[in-house]
Design a protein around this motif. Structure first.
Motif, PDB file in Angstrom:
ATOM      1  N   ALA A 365      11.865   7.119   3.470  1.00  0.00           N
ATOM      2  CA  ALA A 365      10.638   7.863   3.799  1.00  0.00           C
ATOM      3  C   ALA A 365      10.898   9.272   4.302  1.00  0.00           C
ATOM      4  O   ALA A 365      10.116  10.180   4.022  1.00  0.00           O
ATOM      5  N   TRP A 650       8.358   6.945   9.010  1.00  0.00           N
ATOM      6  CA  TRP A 650       7.453   5.815   8.746  1.00  0.00           C
ATOM      7  C   TRP A 650       6.138   6.024   9.480  1.00  0.00           C
ATOM      8  O   TRP A 650       5.063   5.817   8.914  1.00  0.00           O
ATOM      9  N   SER A 654       2.473   6.598   7.805  1.00  0.00           N
ATOM     10  CA  SER A 654       1.509   5.544   8.096  1.00  0.00           C
ATOM     11  C   SER A 654       0.303   6.087   8.860  1.00  0.00           C
ATOM     12  O   SER A 654      -0.831   5.637   8.643  1.00  0.00           O
ATOM     13  N   TYR A 659       2.143   5.507   2.290  1.00  0.00           N
ATOM     14  CA  TYR A 659       3.594   5.361   2.466  1.00  0.00           C
ATOM     15  C   TYR A 659       4.287   5.264   1.112  1.00  0.00           C
ATOM     16  O   TYR A 659       3.769   4.619   0.187  1.00  0.00           O
ATOM     17  N   TYR A 668       2.268   7.125  -3.376  1.00  0.00           N
ATOM     18  CA  TYR A 668       2.198   6.659  -1.998  1.00  0.00           C
ATOM     19  C   TYR A 668       1.094   5.609  -1.901  1.00  0.00           C
ATOM     20  O   TYR A 668      -0.023   5.830  -2.355  1.00  0.00           O
TER      21      TYR A 668
END
Length: 752
Positions: A365, A650, A654, A659, A668
């Motif tokens: 990520a 992350w 989020s 994500y 995503y």
């Protein structure tokens, strides 16, 4: 009357200036950054003063007490042994800690001191009440000496300011080149006093990175009264010495104005380059303006994402964003010279050479986040990796200070390079890039030779066979996509087959990925919950956690389970079945919900897998629970190692509501936004605006989406849509939507 008029004008001007400064500070984003978050327990974050992606990380070191001091600092400590200029952030191994400086008064003490025997060392205790940590600035009161220490930095220069007590007795500083942090130890050091205010030298060391080389220049604001060099705590003659382990004491006649300032410039290449770095970046002595400049650099980067959320969420969010910019860090000089992995000096190159690549973590990520927020740095990252490829014969695995540590499994420079190319970055040699990623996959180590023959890796031949194979399959998928984009059909076909080899490890009888022996039998006995640190078929995990590591082909994984319903049933169980990892499990397996481990990177995509089976509301439930349980604005606000930005990346993704499950397909997957509104500020004055309607603790489920004013039913969004700029409105509700993101045509697609 004239005096009163002038006085009134001055008061008005002063008030306007004060109000303007207050307004600027009130509106700043750096006010929400708290570097202390994640410094307790297993977070291992760096605490100190630095600028975004800078070579300098200038901060305090505690007495080293083990694994949770890998960054040199843990919030539970109350000791400071010195302030050193290089640190890691969030790693599971300790290293660096170069050039430690400690101010002191009274009789000279040469030993740092030990836990339980602090008074017999030059270290000092401190209180967190007298500690300030901000973006680009750190200060603390050293109780033993009543000295206020303040730190700031530029990219390659650390700036110290020490305020001594009035009429301090025998003021001096200790410069320690002996010990680093954790595993680091000196192998060759030198000091030389050049003039009344200048000291030069080098510190070579070995640790996690086995051959580290650093040169430095120290400039003092006040003249040296006496300069003493010690080897093994024995005073040596002269003011110019080379030895394995040195420390020095600099005595001052007095501290004029009670303030001693010190500038320390570093270079991986030479003392001359360190001097050039100093003269270029910090020629003056204005500490306040340097603090302000560091704050401005952080503000510039943080304003790439403006969010509307609660104060607590802003603190967690902007501190997380701050943490994603400690590394990769500069590993070159202002003239673009750098020391290569081949230990040769490469002069005046066309890119910024970087170091500190924790790729087993960040490919998931953190690196995808850079392709949105730090578009100007993506080509530097790739060009550095390609330079490393040419210098050491392979792409970096876990690269540090010009050294390959070969830490962790997989060849995860591959998804970083491929993701950049597939997203349209062209600031590097694409042919060389493909050559490099293919070479990674054609090595003969760690079971890759079995993969080359399209066979499984025997668990009785290769340790961590399942983890390695699953990570290789992800990387091989990326190579296949790269080959497809370049029109290399044969390579595409071959690596596509390799990307599907994850199926070889799926035992349909127990529905887990597990080790298979050379004779074709499954390894027995088998426990899906047990984990033995780096000594079983997984890497810092168990079968429950690794069974889901197929982000390149989630549809294929669903088919192995027999369809959406059994897949979801098994996935539900992951978050319910109690963890029983065993005594020899890895401390990295933390932040547990059932057997799901938020504190360790291989599972970070798992909560988002529900969208592939048409149940995105379950992702929302999990994201909110993870946010509530494992991220806070407290010192223990991270549930596991920060791992050079991945844990925080992350959270950034989020929070915004999506994500990158697949690290290189440019898509995503939606979850549940944690913010009310956000604006991503992009190059060329573009913005991507996220407006979340009726978001609350109860209203956590996406009901419908409008993208640029048009209904959008898909449970994923493309990278191109974001970076092209636009507007998205996300409508939330307190019950799962019966329509949004559920249809097969609206679900994420792994291979695209």
């Amino acid at each position: 009357m004239q005096f009163r008029k002038i006085s009134s004008i001055l008061l008005l001007t002063s008030a306007l200036f004060t109000n303007n400064v207050f307004s600027q500070k009130k509106n700043s984003l750096t006010q929400f950054v708290d570097p202390i978050i994640g410094s307790a327990k297993h977070g291992h974050v760096f605490v100190g003063a630095n600028v975004p992606f800078g070579a300098i990380q200038l901060g305090p070191n505690n007495i080293f007490e083990g694994w949770d001091w890998c960054s040199g600092y843990n919030y539970v400590s109350n000791t400071i042994t010195g302030f050193s200029h290089t640190h890691l952030s969030g790693t599971g191994i300790g290293d660096l800690g170069d050039i430690s400086i400690m101010p002191a008064t009274g009789e000279t003490i040469l030993q740092k001191g030990k836990k339980g025997d602090e008074d017999n060392g030059y270290l000092s205790k401190f209180s967190h009440k007298n500690e300030v940590a901000k973006a680009g600035y750190y200060s603390v009161l050293l109780d033993k000496y009543k000295i206020k220490a303040e730190l700031t930095s530029t990219e390659r220069v650390g700036f110290h300011q020490y305020t001594f007590p009035k009429n301090a007795d025998k003021p001096h500083i200790i410069i320690d080149l002996v010990e680093g942090i954790g595993w680091d130890e000196a192998t060759n050091t030198s000091f030389k006093q050049v003039d009344a205010t200048t000291i030069i030298g080098n510190r070579n060391s070995k640790g996690w990175a086995i051959d580290q080389r650093l040169y430095f220049v120290i400039k003092l604001s006040q003249p040296i009264k006496n300069f003493a060099i010690y080897e093994d705590d024995q005073l040596k003659k002269g003011q110019d010495l080379v030895a394995k382990k040195l420390k020095a004491v600099v005595d001052f006649a007095a501290i004029t104005g009670n303030k001693l300032q010190i500038k320390v410039a570093i270079s991986p290449v030479s003392i001359d380059n360190a001097m050039l770095n100093l003269q270029t970046e910090l020629p003056g002595w204005d500490f306040k303006s340097t603090v302000k400049a560091a704050d401005s650099k952080w503000e510039k980067e943080l304003t790439k994402v403006a969010i509307d959320a609660s104060v607590t969420t802003k603190k967690i969010f902007y501190t997380a964003l701050f943490h994603t910019m400690t590394a990769p860090s500069l590993f070159n000089d202002v003239n673009k010279d750098y020391l290569g992995t081949d230990k040769k000096v490469h002069k005046n190159v066309s890119f910024n050479n970087l170091t500190t690549f924790s790729l087993w973590d960040t490919y998931r990520a953190a690196n995808p986040l850079y392709t949105i927020l730090h578009q100007d740095k993506v080509s530097d990252v790739v060009n550095t990796m390609l330079a490393i490829y040419k210098e050491q014969g392979k792409l970096p695995v876990w690269h540090l200070m010009g050294n390959e540590t070969n830490t962790m499994v997989g060849y995860h420079a591959v998804p970083v390079v491929v993701d950049a190319y597939l997203k349209g970055y062209r600031g590097f040699d694409a042919d060389l890039a493909f050559e490099a990623v293919k070479q990674s996959a054609m090595q003969k180590t760690d079971g890759i030779d079995y993969i080359q023959k399209l066979k499984y890796i025997p668990a009785d031949k290769v340790n961590e066979s399942v983890a390695k194979a699953l990570e290789y399959a992800i990387d091989d998928y990326c190579i296949a996509m790269f080959a497809k984009a370049l029109g290399k059909t044969e390579d595409y076909n071959y690596f596509s087959k390799r990307a599907g080899l994850y199926r070889e490890y799926f035992d349909s009888d127990v529905q887990f990925m597990r080790g298979k022996l050379a004779d074709g039998k499954w390894r027995s006995p088998f426990s899906p919950v047990a984990a033995k640190h780096r000594e079983d078929d997984y890497t810092e995990g168990n079968a429950w956690q690794y069974t889901w590591l197929v982000p390149q082909d989630v549809e294929g994984l669903i088919n192995l389970f027999g369809g959406d319903k059994p897949f979801v049933n098994k996935l539900d169980s992951l978050f319910i079945v109690p963890a029983a990892l065993g005594e020899n499990s890895s401390p990295d397996i933390s932040g547990l919900i059932g057997n799901y481990a938020q504190g360790n990177e291989p599972g970070h995509h798992i909560p988002y897998l529900y969208a592939y089976a048409g149940q995105p509301w379950k992702t929302a439930d999990l994201i909110r629970k993870i946010d509530q349980d494992f991220y806070s604005a407290k010192p223990d606000g991270l549930c596991g190692n920060e791992d050079v930005g991945q844990m925080s990346a992350w959270y950034i993704f989020s929070s915004l509501g999506f994500y990158p499950v697949n690290p290189a397909n440019g898509a995503y997957v939606f979850g549940t936004p944690l913010i009310k509104n956000a604006t991503i500020n992009l190059p060329n004055n573009k913005t991507f605006n996220i407006n979340v309607i009726d978001n609350s603790a109860e209203s956590k489920y996406i009901q419908r989406i409008l993208l640029n004013g048009q209904p959008y039913t898909k449970s994923f969004i493309l990278h191109k849509t974001i970076v092209d700029g636009g507007n998205i409105r996300i409508y939330m509700g307190n019950t799962p939507s019966k329509g949004w993101g559920i249809a097969a045509s609206d679900r994420p697609v792994s291979g695209k």
